[in-house]
Design an enzyme around this catalytic site. Structure first.
Site, PDB file in Angstrom:
ATOM      1  CG  ASP A 209       3.436  -6.442   5.181  1.00  0.00           C
ATOM      2  OD1 ASP A 209       4.192  -5.910   4.342  1.00  0.00           O
ATOM      3  OD2 ASP A 209       2.436  -7.113   4.855  1.00  0.00           O
TER       4      ASP A 209
ATOM      5  CG  ASP B 133      -1.413  -8.352   5.459  1.00  0.00           C
ATOM      6  OD1 ASP B 133      -1.132  -7.494   4.614  1.00  0.00           O
ATOM      7  OD2 ASP B 133      -2.371  -9.141   5.344  1.00  0.00           O
TER       8      ASP B 133
ATOM      9  CD  GLU C 197       8.234  -5.866   2.050  1.00  0.00           C
ATOM     10  OE1 GLU C 197       8.670  -7.013   2.201  1.00  0.00           O
ATOM     11  OE2 GLU C 197       7.113  -5.614   1.579  1.00  0.00           O
TER      12      GLU C 197
END
Length: 165
Positions: free
Chosen positions: A7, A140, A67
């Protein structure tokens, strides 16, 4: 198969390493890398690069999942996340690893079965899918594990369709 989910962020970058054995997923390692708040951005990015590269060399994942950058109203945040993503992509490429990118919608659908799932629902599903006692913290880290889970499910789908990874 070892899958490293990341992330991206410049202050906190979550990571989660999972192992996929057949249709089962097992947590291997998860935490986050942090950079000091008042450090100039080039130095923060370099710190993150070295952390990621060292981690990849030590743990030897087979795939990296990250992502995709999505539109953000805060331009400064979007730019710094984009810079952090670039560091992830560079470190993975330098180590010869394939990188797979997923939208937040794809991650939510893969983990919770619903593209509008909220953060708490995703965190609960990460905990359940990996057999963890508690939800990984900070957020996270849970997000990074969700990204890795998303890729694990995508591998299943691609294998069923005859695609090679």
């Amino acid at each position: 198969m070892l899958i490293l989910g990341i992330d991206p962020g410049t202050a906190i970058m979550g990571y989660g390493l999972i192992e996929k054995k057949g249709n089962r997923l097992f947590p291997v390692d998860y935490a986050c890398w942090r950079t000091p708040a008042h450090t100039p951005m080039p130095e923060r990015l370099l710190m993150l690069y070295h952390e990621i590269e060292a981690y990849i060399k030590e743990k030897q994942p087979h795939h990296v999942a990250v992502e995709e950058l999505f539109f953000n109203r805060n331009t400064t945040t979007a730019i710094s996340v984009g810079q952090a993503r670039g560091v992830v992509l560079l470190a993975a490429a330098q180590c010869g690893l394939p990188v797979y990118e997923y939208t937040p919608l794809q991650v939510k659908q893969a983990v919770a079965g619903y593209g509008r799932a909220d953060k708490q629902q995703i965190q609960q599903m990460v905990r359940a899918l990996l057999g963890l006692q508690e939800i990984p913290k900070p957020d996270d880290t849970a997000d990074a594990l969700a990204i890795a889970i998303c890729h694990a499910h995508s591998v299943n789908l691609l294998n069923r369709m005859g695609g090679a990874l």
